[in-house]
Design an enzyme around this catalytic site. Structure first.
Site: not given
Length: 313
Positions: A8, A12, A188
């Site tokens: 997170a 996230g 990416k």
């Protein structure tokens, strides 16, 4: 849907916030105590397009999950690459036979780790071109204009992948089902390879690096090495498209005005980086395939020197 965000940080937490706003039951999982305790006490502050909102959200340390969380339908992996194995080990008891796991980590080389904990039919692989910043513990900013590409690893699980695409898109995250997901991952990787390492080494924003006089030749060499590795693996990348991506991300009105994630980790927060899974994975593949990758190898080594000098943990 009951969704767990494993990792997170800036990305996230941003995904978790938007999925919760879309009505899903979202839990955040992270091991950084400053982030966890701030969100537990004051909620998560999320900013996009100049508007900030604070929301109370459930967040746990990885070791707490198996005792407090069950019936997870989807796990989205956003850990740092070197934390992936320990995260999956800590939460594996909370994964059921029906839990889908979507890996959106930066870089490459994560499939073998995930496969040790997740059956192929539950494993979704993807990448995201969203960009986010951790402003301070408990506060994140998402830059507009990103997307997500993903695909099922098992041909029988396409319907599951499409369902996750719909869930993410309904939350405003612009997801796509990508048959050529490895090409998306390589694209990416090109962006990360020239943005992350160089901005971290020179301690500049993406736009500041893009305004230097010699950046095009360096970026050209980095991208050329990645394209050669991808070609060896049967994946065709367009060199001009990748150079155009460089110009786009350097735009100060878009991503260019911020420091990339590797800079945030190492320079701002004194944390180890993911360079081995970005420039380093290209150097490793180059050695394996007999393809010269001197620029990516040098960046990898220099980032490790800077980690040591800054006593990164």
């Amino acid at each position: 849907m009951k969704i767990a965000i494993a990792g997170a940080g800036a990305m996230g937490a941003s995904f978790g916030f938007l999925l919760a706003e879309a009505g899903h039951n979202v839990i955040l999982i992270d091991g950084w105590d400053r982030q966890v305790e701030k969100i537990k006490s004051d909620g998560l502050t999320f900013e996009i397009n100049g508007k900030a909102t604070t929301k109370k959200m459930d967040i746990y340390y990885p070791h707490e999950v198996k005792h407090r969380v069950n019936d997870i339908e989807l796990v989205i992996l956003f850990t740092k690459a070197m934390q992936l194995d320990s995260m999956l080990s800590d939460i594996q008891d909370a994964l059921t036979a029906n839990t889908k796991v979507l890996c959106l980590l930066n870089g490459m080389g994560h499939e073998e780790v995930v496969a040790r904990y997740v059956p192929k039919e539950n494993f979704l692989l993807g990448n995201t071109l969203w960009s986010a910043a951790l402003l301070e513990p408990g506060s994140v900013k998402l830059y507009p204009g990103g997307n997500v590409n993903l695909k099922n690893r098992d041909p029988k699980s396409k319907d599951d992948a499409i369902k996750v695409v719909d869930v993410l898109s309904e939350a405003g995250l612009s997801a796509n089902y990508a048959d050529e997901v490895m090409a998306s991952i390589y694209k990416k990787l090109c962006v990360n390879a020239f943005c992350n390492g160089l901005c971290t080494l020179f301690d500049v924003t993406i736009a500041e690096f893009g305004n230097t006089k010699s950046e095009l030749e360096v970026v050209n060499q980095i991208i050329s090495e990645i394209i050669a590795i991808a070609k060896f693996e049967g994946i065709a990348l367009d060199h001009q498209e990748m150079m155009t991506s460089f110009e786009t991300v350097c735009d100060p009105e878009k991503m260019g005005g911020h420091y990339p994630s590797m800079h945030q980790d190492l320079v701002k927060n004194g944390r180890l980086t993911e360079v081995d899974y970005i420039n380093g994975v290209i150097a490793k593949k180059g050695q394996q395939y007999g393809i010269p990758t001197p620029y990516n190898k040098l960046i990898t080594e220099m980032i490790h020197i800077k980690e040591e000098l800054l006593n990164a943990k």
